[in-house]
Design an enzyme around this catalytic site. Structure first.
Site, PDB file in Angstrom:
ATOM      1  N   ALA A  10     -18.377 -22.944 -30.151  1.00 33.30           N
ATOM      2  CA  ALA A  10     -17.975 -21.699 -31.100  1.00 33.30           C
ATOM      3  C   ALA A  10     -18.287 -22.044 -32.468  1.00 33.30           C
ATOM      4  O   ALA A  10     -17.940 -21.231 -33.386  1.00 33.30           O
ATOM      5  CB  ALA A  10     -16.476 -21.410 -31.005  1.00 33.30           C
ATOM      6  N   ASN A  11     -19.381 -22.883 -32.744  1.00 31.69           N
ATOM      7  CA  ASN A  11     -19.802 -23.072 -34.380  1.00 31.69           C
ATOM      8  C   ASN A  11     -20.875 -22.125 -34.625  1.00 31.69           C
ATOM      9  O   ASN A  11     -21.242 -22.158 -35.835  1.00 31.69           O
ATOM     10  CB  ASN A  11     -20.211 -24.543 -34.574  1.00 31.69           C
ATOM     11  N   GLY A  13     -23.305 -18.498 -33.051  1.00 32.47           N
ATOM     12  CA  GLY A  13     -23.724 -17.381 -31.988  1.00 32.47           C
ATOM     13  C   GLY A  13     -22.277 -16.868 -31.504  1.00 32.47           C
ATOM     14  O   GLY A  13     -21.572 -16.256 -32.123  1.00 32.47           O
ATOM     15  N   GLY A  15     -19.911 -17.519 -29.454  1.00 30.72           N
ATOM     16  CA  GLY A  15     -18.776 -18.291 -29.669  1.00 30.72           C
ATOM     17  C   GLY A  15     -18.162 -17.952 -30.954  1.00 30.72           C
ATOM     18  O   GLY A  15     -16.662 -17.729 -31.163  1.00 30.72           O
ATOM     19  N   TYR A 162     -30.962 -23.428 -14.862  1.00 27.89           N
ATOM     20  CA  TYR A 162     -29.836 -22.579 -15.651  1.00 27.89           C
ATOM     21  C   TYR A 162     -28.953 -21.685 -14.603  1.00 27.89           C
ATOM     22  O   TYR A 162     -27.541 -21.736 -14.966  1.00 27.89           O
ATOM     23  CB  TYR A 162     -30.446 -21.720 -16.460  1.00 27.89           C
TER      24      TYR A 162
END
Length: 239
Positions: A10-11, A13, A15, A162
């Site tokens: 969450a740092n 984008g 998040g 992915y």
């Protein structure tokens, strides 16, 4: 009483925008990130906006880091009622099965599946006891139904490393939902769809991170029970 939430990855984008929106709605939000410097910087900026946000260092690849983070959450935020598993990485984003490497596959699974598995399993007793909501952020290509529909643009994005890691994450969501079916707690998956972020080198044509966070929180905060459901922007999506 203020509700507590943990958002991983969450740092920046999606998040970070999810944290911002939750805190703006009055939640106490724990911003989880593996990069302490960037995570603390993000928290400082959000706190300067008057938002109730705290930093938690958590590296999903590191078992000890996850265990330490869970200990902090259970001790300092025992009433946690929302977990949004947003952290993820694309691996090598191989163009098809034949071009997938074992290393790329393992790397994608380590974060997208095993890391999320560790966190979910360790926090589940607390989350279940609190009647919490668990949101596993997914992708369109994790839907086997969509991937087999050759009319869908999604089918062309045959990135096995992915996609497979996120499909496994969806399977985890189903297994957790079965365990929680008689509990007030719930778990579901949400794909915001193709979003332009650092994860894809800011590829053009996607929705914004603000729009993506809105899709995730639309289902998270609507007050309805969605245990075992997979959502996209249009509603329920086939697994």
């Amino acid at each position: 009483m203020t509700k507590s939430a943990l958002v991983t990855g969450a740092n920046k984008g999606i998040g970070l925008e999810t944290v911002r929106r939750l805190a703006g709605k009055g939640w106490k939000v724990v911003l989880g990130a593996r990069d302490a410097e960037k995570g603390k910087q993000a928290v400082t900026e959000l706190q300067a906006q008057g938002l109730d946000v705290a930093f938690l260092e958590i590296d999903l690849v590191d078992k000890e880091s996850v265990e330490s983070a869970v200990k902090i959450i259970t001790q300092e935020y025992p009433d946690i009622s929302l977990l949004i598993n947003n952290a993820g990485m694309p691996g090598e984003f191989a163009k098809g099965f034949s071009k997938t490497t074992e290393e790329g596959l393992r790397n994608a699974f380590e974060v997208n599946f095993f890391g999320t598995f560790r966190l979910n399993q360790l926090l589940l007793p607390s989350l279940k006891g609190n009647g919490a909501t668990i949101v596993n952020v997914s992708i369109d290509m994790a839907s086997l139904s969509l991937m087999m529909d050759h009319q869908e643009r999604t089918a062309a994005l045959n990135s096995f490393d992915y996609n497979a890691s996120k499909t496994a994450n969806n399977a985890m969501t189903v297994s957790m939902a079965l365990e929680l079916k008689d509990s007030p707690a719930q778990v579901f998956a949400v794909t915001p769809g193709f979003t332009t972020t650092d994860l894809n080198n800011n590829a053009p044509g996607g929705i914004t991170k603000e729009e993506a966070a809105g899709i995730i929180l639309k289902h998270t905060l609507d007050g309805e029970r969605h245990n075992g459901v997979f959502f996209d922007k249009n509603g329920v999506l086939a697994w």
